[in-house]
Scaffold this motif. Structure first.
Motif, short mmCIF file in Angstrom:
data_model
loop_
_atom_site.label_atom_id
_atom_site.label_comp_id
_atom_site.label_asym_id
_atom_site.label_seq_id
_atom_site.Cartn_x
_atom_site.Cartn_y
_atom_site.Cartn_z
N THR A 108 0.84 -1.20 0.00
CA THR A 108 0.00 0.00 0.00
C THR A 108 0.87 1.25 0.00
O THR A 108 0.61 2.22 -0.73
CB THR A 108 -0.91 0.01 1.26
N VAL A 109 1.91 1.21 0.83
CA VAL A 109 2.80 2.36 0.91
C VAL A 109 3.46 2.64 -0.44
O VAL A 109 3.47 3.77 -0.93
CB VAL A 109 3.87 2.15 2.01
N GLN A 110 4.01 1.60 -1.05
CA GLN A 110 4.68 1.78 -2.34
C GLN A 110 3.73 2.30 -3.41
O GLN A 110 4.08 3.18 -4.20
CB GLN A 110 5.32 0.47 -2.80
N ALA A 111 2.51 1.78 -3.41
CA ALA A 111 1.53 2.24 -4.41
C ALA A 111 1.21 3.72 -4.21
O ALA A 111 1.14 4.49 -5.18
CB ALA A 111 0.26 1.39 -4.32
N LEU A 112 1.03 4.10 -2.96
CA LEU A 112 0.70 5.50 -2.70
C LEU A 112 1.86 6.42 -3.08
O LEU A 112 1.66 7.50 -3.64
CB LEU A 112 0.35 5.69 -1.21
N ILE A 113 3.08 5.99 -2.79
CA ILE A 113 4.24 6.82 -3.13
C ILE A 113 4.33 6.99 -4.65
O ILE A 113 4.63 8.07 -5.16
CB ILE A 113 5.53 6.21 -2.54
N ALA A 114 4.06 5.92 -5.37
CA ALA A 114 4.08 6.01 -6.83
C ALA A 114 3.01 6.98 -7.33
O ALA A 114 3.26 7.82 -8.20
CB ALA A 114 3.87 4.62 -7.44
N HIS B 163 1.28 12.29 -9.34
CA HIS B 163 0.46 13.48 -9.06
C HIS B 163 1.34 14.75 -9.03
O HIS B 163 0.94 15.80 -9.53
CB HIS B 163 -0.25 13.29 -7.72
N ALA B 164 2.53 14.63 -8.45
CA ALA B 164 3.44 15.78 -8.40
C ALA B 164 3.77 16.25 -9.81
O ALA B 164 3.83 17.46 -10.08
CB ALA B 164 4.71 15.42 -7.63
N ALA B 165 4.00 15.31 -10.71
CA ALA B 165 4.32 15.69 -12.09
C ALA B 165 3.19 16.51 -12.71
O ALA B 165 3.43 17.48 -13.43
CB ALA B 165 4.59 14.42 -12.92
N THR B 166 1.95 16.13 -12.42
CA THR B 166 0.80 16.88 -12.93
C THR B 166 0.76 18.29 -12.36
O THR B 166 0.52 19.27 -13.06
CB THR B 166 -0.51 16.15 -12.55
N LEU B 167 1.03 18.39 -11.05
CA LEU B 167 1.02 19.71 -10.40
C LEU B 167 2.12 20.61 -10.95
O LEU B 167 1.95 21.83 -11.08
CB LEU B 167 1.18 19.55 -8.89
N ILE B 168 3.26 20.00 -11.27
CA ILE B 168 4.38 20.76 -11.83
C ILE B 168 4.02 21.26 -13.23
O ILE B 168 4.21 22.44 -13.57
CB ILE B 168 5.65 19.89 -11.87
N ALA B 169 3.46 20.36 -14.02
CA ALA B 169 3.08 20.74 -15.38
C ALA B 169 2.05 21.87 -15.37
O ALA B 169 2.05 22.75 -16.24
CB ALA B 169 2.52 19.51 -16.12
N ALA B 170 1.17 21.86 -14.37
CA ALA B 170 0.13 22.90 -14.28
C ALA B 170 0.66 24.19 -13.68
O ALA B 170 -0.09 25.18 -13.56
CB ALA B 170 -1.05 22.38 -13.45
N GLY B 171 1.92 24.19 -13.26
CA GLY B 171 2.49 25.41 -12.70
C GLY B 171 2.12 25.67 -11.25
O GLY B 171 2.30 26.78 -10.75
N HIS B 172 1.64 24.65 -10.54
CA HIS B 172 1.25 24.85 -9.14
C HIS B 172 2.36 24.50 -8.16
O HIS B 172 2.49 25.12 -7.13
CB HIS B 172 0.00 24.04 -8.82
N LEU B 173 3.13 23.47 -8.50
CA LEU B 173 4.22 23.05 -7.61
C LEU B 173 5.53 23.54 -8.25
O LEU B 173 5.96 23.04 -9.28
CB LEU B 173 4.21 21.52 -7.47
#
Lengths: 97, 97, 97, 97, 97, 97, 97, 97, 97, 97
Positions: free
Chosen positions: B19-25, B30-40
């Motif tokens: 479960t932990v590994q799946a969530l980290i993945a 998700h972080a990549a999406t936030l970066i692409a959107a200019g939020h992170l």
């Protein structure tokens, strides 16, 4: 290596306005130099205070100490720093040091 | 508007490794999406902890709340945020929002 | 670059004695490796607690993070670190990194 | 017995530059004596502050108190100390006391 | 050398009454031994808590650590200590160590 | 009834050396009186500070307040106290009050 | 002698409703006894919490400790106390003890 | 009289999703009643947490305590309150109580 | 409505003894008036400090603010207050307001 | 976007009464302007202190910083702010900005 730096600035009770203005002007000029050298990466004001939060790039803690103690307003500053470790998902790692 | 965000992550005692590994993945994707959107905008690890420090760009506090509560690991996170004000000497103001 | 590291260790309620002893043995062996590599310079116990204070040498914060998260007891540890700057009067600066 | 010592130094508002420089010079000379005597083992600057972190060896708390109160800058210092216990894995235990 | 020691005791949720009573009895017997050996000089309860404040005499921090970790209730204790320096006006300095 | 008392002393910026020495002498003489009367039971210096930790015996909080406010250095002191309860294993209960 | 007492109460996760109600009923009955004996002088709820603030009269710290540890809900309580000294202008000094 | 109320909510480890959703629905309905009655004047989310900040109008502390302890999610809440005094320049004093 | 009030008093460095004595006398007279009016219900000294703890009765926070800011020593005081809610077991609820 | 703002005000030791009164009058007039512009939504006194708690509406953190640093008493203020996120149940969301 990058660092998160938090600086609170306190004006001494006996500092006159001209001294303050001159120091602020020198501080801004000094910041431009640090930016050009790739050491000061980001800089924000803390809402409602004479304080700022910034991201620095320096070779190590000793280098950062040298950079901070050379700030024109250093004697009026209370500084706390926090070393940052690279995160594999970070979109904007800096290489300048 | 930019924010400084500090996140501590605690793994529940009964979470199994898969479960932990799946969530980290999912979190990394998700972080990549936030970066692409200019939020992170920036993301660092806190040395020696399962924790991170990051710079976000969002329309306002409500928008940032929506972005943070949508993180896959949100239920395991303890988040504190700090709004940032523009500093005239900042070399890297972001425009994305 | 040197760091002051403070580590509190908490044994999970469900860890049996054999697991604990095995981990402590692995931790001691791991410490020996870190010492041989010049990363762990000094190590003390905190009086009256399962905790320690230590001096580390690492290339930067990212390197220290890698060293700390590889400790066998890392999952039970709560770690805080503080970067150290060279003092000109220091009698024992380490060169190993 | 070893101690971790943390010292913050505050310059009084009415101290002139010559007094400060003279005291700093005396402090450095005094540090050399303490190092030669085996009492001051390590010394670091705290990044961004007039402060330091150090490792001392003294017979006991009373002895350390005598050593600290004899520092030339003692009147400007705010000192906190923490006793250290020997760790069996410590690579660098000092014997000098 | 003397130390001020503060101990908070927390009973684990799964400890049954008999185990608790047996440990408390062992703790009292152990305290008598420490008193006879001149290590435990004074002992008070903290009003309204399962906690105590005490004065110890030990050779150094390492010795005190050994004495504290040997307490029967050690696993349930949260201990903080403070080294004490001799005061010339102290009416009751202990010599036992 | 016994109390743990912690006192930090701060010398006013405008106090001259003679005044300070005279007050310290009076303080020592006063301490001798308190010891003879059975009110001041133990007294230690806090390592590295102008501060002390002490054990007092007084009839109650009001009595202790009278004793403390009569100290020659009272105006320069910042005092915190903690009431102590008798522990059945205490080797050294005082009866003097 | 009077004391200010602050009590936070935490219900264990495994306590069923009947146990809780029975303990609360015993606590109220016990409070009535303490009031009749002149030990519990005032009692308030802390707004928004299962907590209370109260004024007690007891012979000394040891007596107060006995009174507090005899409370039916004592095992669920986190108690902090503060001794009070008589003020000459106090309109309501209690004599009961 | 108005109060600033800060509420942190923690979901018990054993609460299933249906229970949580039902309680949140009841909480929203309850909030509507409090608003209609003029007791809950403003309500905000704390960015990045399951927590809120709110402004309440109540007759006094006792009344506010009754209102808060009647919240459907009260058992999961940690509440801190702060009484507010009227400011002559306040543009929006509420009269409802 | 009742409040717990905690007041620390600091004498300005430039206040002469006569001014201090006059203010203390006015403060005592003022306290008598507040007691007669049923606003100041109890008053204690904090052991070892120029500070007090008191119980007040006032209509609401605004009323208490008026009462506190009218104290003769108000300019030297640092005040913190805490609203109290009625407890059904309280033996001494005041009705005066 | 709304913010919770907390302001403590400290009068400098050398400020005479006329200066203080003039600044307070300017502050009240300035507050009226901020209210008319829809930026200052609510304003309360903190009981027993020269301090206030307020609700502001501003475009973002930078805008709020501009509004706060323009306050006539800004140089005497210590300000902390907290961004607020919209809650779906909030009865009084402001639209003015």
């Amino acid at each position: 290596m990058e660092f998160l730096v938090r600086i609170e600035i306190a004006r001494p009770a006996d500092a006159d306005g001209a001294t303050v203005q001159a120091l602020i002007a020198r501080e801004a000029a000094h910041a431009a130099t640090l930016i050009a050298a790739g050491h000061l990466l980001r800089l924000w004001r803390v809402v409602g205070r004479w304080a700022n939060i910034s991201i620095w790039s320096a070779r190590d803690g000793t280098h950062l100490h040298e950079l901070l103690t050379a700030l024109p307003l250093y004697d009026w500053m209370r500084i706390t720093i926090e070393p940052l470790a690279v995160h594999p998902s970070d979109p904007g790692a800096s290489d300048a040091t």
